[in-house]
Motif scaffolding. Structure first.
Motif, PDB file in Angstrom:
ATOM      1  N   SER A   1     -22.244 -44.077 -14.248  1.00 46.28           N
ATOM      2  CA  SER A   1     -21.833 -43.671 -15.596  1.00 46.28           C
ATOM      3  C   SER A   1     -20.782 -42.574 -15.591  1.00 46.28           C
ATOM      4  CB  SER A   1     -23.055 -43.190 -16.392  1.00 46.28           C
ATOM      5  OG  SER A   1     -23.645 -42.047 -15.780  1.00 46.28           O
ATOM      6  N   SER A   2     -20.574 -41.930 -14.421  1.00 43.44           N
ATOM      7  CA  SER A   2     -19.649 -40.794 -14.395  1.00 43.44           C
ATOM      8  C   SER A   2     -18.551 -40.913 -13.348  1.00 43.44           C
ATOM      9  CB  SER A   2     -20.430 -39.497 -14.129  1.00 43.44           C
ATOM     10  OG  SER A   2     -20.943 -39.502 -12.804  1.00 43.44           O
ATOM     11  N   GLY A   3     -18.781 -41.702 -12.300  1.00 44.73           N
ATOM     12  CA  GLY A   3     -17.836 -41.762 -11.189  1.00 44.73           C
ATOM     13  C   GLY A   3     -17.826 -40.500 -10.345  1.00 44.73           C
ATOM     14  N   SER A   4     -18.788 -39.607 -10.554  1.00 46.37           N
ATOM     15  CA  SER A   4     -18.815 -38.320  -9.870  1.00 46.37           C
ATOM     16  C   SER A   4     -19.466 -38.424  -8.494  1.00 46.37           C
ATOM     17  CB  SER A   4     -19.587 -37.289 -10.701  1.00 46.37           C
ATOM     18  OG  SER A   4     -18.978 -37.105 -11.963  1.00 46.37           O
ATOM     19  N   THR A   5     -18.959 -37.636  -7.565  1.00 43.15           N
ATOM     20  CA  THR A   5     -19.593 -37.471  -6.253  1.00 43.15           C
ATOM     21  C   THR A   5     -19.748 -35.983  -5.982  1.00 43.15           C
ATOM     22  OG1 THR A   5     -17.470 -37.488  -5.067  1.00 43.15           O
ATOM     23  CG2 THR A   5     -18.612 -39.615  -5.348  1.00 43.15           C
ATOM     24  N   LEU A   6     -20.657 -35.664  -5.098  1.00 47.38           N
ATOM     25  CA  LEU A   6     -20.896 -34.287  -4.671  1.00 47.38           C
ATOM     26  C   LEU A   6     -20.491 -34.180  -3.218  1.00 47.38           C
ATOM     27  CD1 LEU A   6     -22.199 -31.472  -5.273  1.00 47.38           C
ATOM     28  CD2 LEU A   6     -24.374 -32.462  -4.500  1.00 47.38           C
ATOM     29  N   GLN A   7     -19.681 -33.167  -2.891  1.00 48.06           N
ATOM     30  CA  GLN A   7     -19.194 -33.022  -1.522  1.00 48.06           C
ATOM     31  C   GLN A   7     -19.624 -31.681  -0.934  1.00 48.06           C
ATOM     32  OE1 GLN A   7     -15.097 -33.888  -0.669  1.00 48.06           O
ATOM     33  NE2 GLN A   7     -15.023 -35.673  -2.006  1.00 48.06           N
ATOM     34  N   PHE A   8     -20.134 -31.743   0.278  1.00 46.91           N
ATOM     35  CA  PHE A   8     -20.419 -30.551   1.069  1.00 46.91           C
ATOM     36  C   PHE A   8     -19.508 -30.587   2.289  1.00 46.91           C
ATOM     37  CE2 PHE A   8     -25.051 -31.174  -0.431  1.00 46.91           C
ATOM     38  CZ  PHE A   8     -24.814 -30.447  -1.591  1.00 46.91           C
ATOM     39  N   GLN A   9     -18.868 -29.463   2.615  1.00 44.83           N
ATOM     40  CA  GLN A   9     -17.978 -29.404   3.772  1.00 44.83           C
ATOM     41  C   GLN A   9     -18.337 -28.222   4.666  1.00 44.83           C
ATOM     42  OE1 GLN A   9     -13.920 -29.557   2.049  1.00 44.83           O
ATOM     43  NE2 GLN A   9     -13.782 -31.586   2.979  1.00 44.83           N
ATOM     44  N   PHE A  10     -18.350 -28.489   5.977  1.00 44.72           N
ATOM     45  CA  PHE A  10     -18.679 -27.477   6.971  1.00 44.72           C
ATOM     46  C   PHE A  10     -17.648 -27.524   8.087  1.00 44.72           C
ATOM     47  CE2 PHE A  10     -22.718 -29.387   5.424  1.00 44.72           C
ATOM     48  CZ  PHE A  10     -23.101 -28.349   4.594  1.00 44.72           C
ATOM     49  N   GLU A  11     -17.406 -26.381   8.697  1.00 44.42           N
ATOM     50  CA  GLU A  11     -16.483 -26.321   9.826  1.00 44.42           C
ATOM     51  C   GLU A  11     -17.224 -26.723  11.106  1.00 44.42           C
ATOM     52  OE1 GLU A  11     -14.294 -22.666  11.901  1.00 44.42           O
ATOM     53  OE2 GLU A  11     -13.529 -23.058   9.893  1.00 44.42           O
ATOM     54  N   ARG A  12     -16.588 -27.548  11.933  1.00 51.31           N
ATOM     55  CA  ARG A  12     -17.218 -27.980  13.184  1.00 51.31           C
ATOM     56  C   ARG A  12     -17.317 -26.832  14.192  1.00 51.31           C
ATOM     57  NH1 ARG A  12     -17.995 -33.045  15.603  1.00 51.31           N
ATOM     58  NH2 ARG A  12     -16.726 -34.102  14.036  1.00 51.31           N
ATOM     59  N   GLN A  13     -16.387 -25.892  14.144  1.00 55.15           N
ATOM     60  CA  GLN A  13     -16.345 -24.766  15.079  1.00 55.15           C
ATOM     61  C   GLN A  13     -17.660 -23.979  15.041  1.00 55.15           C
ATOM     62  OE1 GLN A  13     -13.977 -23.179  17.298  1.00 55.15           O
ATOM     63  NE2 GLN A  13     -15.805 -21.948  17.664  1.00 55.15           N
ATOM     64  N   PRO A  14     -18.344 -23.815  16.187  1.00 50.58           N
ATOM     65  CA  PRO A  14     -19.551 -22.985  16.210  1.00 50.58           C
ATOM     66  C   PRO A  14     -19.224 -21.525  15.915  1.00 50.58           C
ATOM     67  CG  PRO A  14     -19.434 -24.390  18.161  1.00 50.58           C
ATOM     68  CD  PRO A  14     -18.098 -24.459  17.506  1.00 50.58           C
TER      69      PRO A  14
END
Length: 234
Positions: free
Chosen positions: A52-65
């Motif tokens: 009904s919205s076309g919305s997505t939720l995104q989480f982003q993290f850096e691979r570098q420890p």
């Protein structure tokens, strides 16, 4: 190899849903003994039904420890604001270091070790140290006297959205010890609302596994109407 790990969530149910993400705990050991670690939430957010919205939720993290530390005492404000740990003070970590993991070819000298200071909490710039196992970084802990009410934690930090480093999993270090930490690029998504940096009980029951160990950069997570998840990696 991509520097950013991305989790894209589609809510295929008929209701607005809240999700949070956390990482598989790193392996910790000291003097040959396995250490028990704690975990924290890395991201949270709500998203409307996709159809009904076309919305997505995104989480982003850096691979570098990263290596990070936390204390709840005001005199240690060099690293964090003097807030109780239970109130998500982990999200206030302002000093940390990118750190290298010991490679398979251990003749390669990488910056894989740091020293924690306690009087005024800090972490030294990582340098090479021998004897740290493959896939690990080291944290040297000085002599200190734990006092009532003191919370001192250190361990695996994750950089979230290129803005802050959060203690993803952590241990309470013993005085005069050398801790080895082996992070795992595996993350999980669950329904619920846990503020960034707040302590959680690690459990994979009912969670979507986002496994980046084979070099993937994106996990597309669909939350199904029956409450289950499907995951596609790319």
């Amino acid at each position: 190899m991509p520097h950013t790990l991305t989790i894209v969530i589609r809510n295929l149910s008929q209701s607005k849903m809240q999700f949070y993400a956390f990482q598989h705990p790193a392996d910790y050991q000291s003097s040959g003994s396995v250490l028990q670690s704690s975990s924290a939430s890395l991201a949270t957010g709500a998203v409307l039904p996709y159809k009904s919205s076309g919305s997505t939720l995104q989480f982003q993290f850096e691979r570098q420890p990263h290596v990070a530390a936390f204390s709840n005492q005001a005199k240690f404000a060099m690293l964090v604001k003097p807030q109780p740990f239970e109130s998500a003070a982990q999200a206030s970590v302002v000093a940390n270091w990118p750190i290298a993991l010991t490679p398979r070819d251990q003749t390669k000298q990488v910056p894989n070790d740091t020293q924690l200071t306690v009087g005024s909490l800090g972490l030294s710039m990582p340098v090479y140290a021998s004897g740290i196992p493959e896939g690990n970084f080291g944290i040297q802990i000085p002599s200190y006297a734990p006092t009532g009410g003191l919370k001192l934690h250190c361990g695996n930090g994750i950089k979230v959205k290129n803005t802050q480093v959060v203690l993803s999993s952590y241990v309470t270090p013993a005085p005069v010890s050398h801790i080895f930490c082996a992070p795992k690029p595996k993350f999980y998504v669950k329904t619920g609302n846990h503020p960034v940096g707040s302590p959680i009980s690690f459990s994979t029951t009912g969670a979507a596994l986002c496994d980046f160990t084979q070099g993937y950069s994106t996990c597309n997570v669909d939350y199904q109407p029956d409450g289950t998840f499907t995951v596609h990696r790319q």
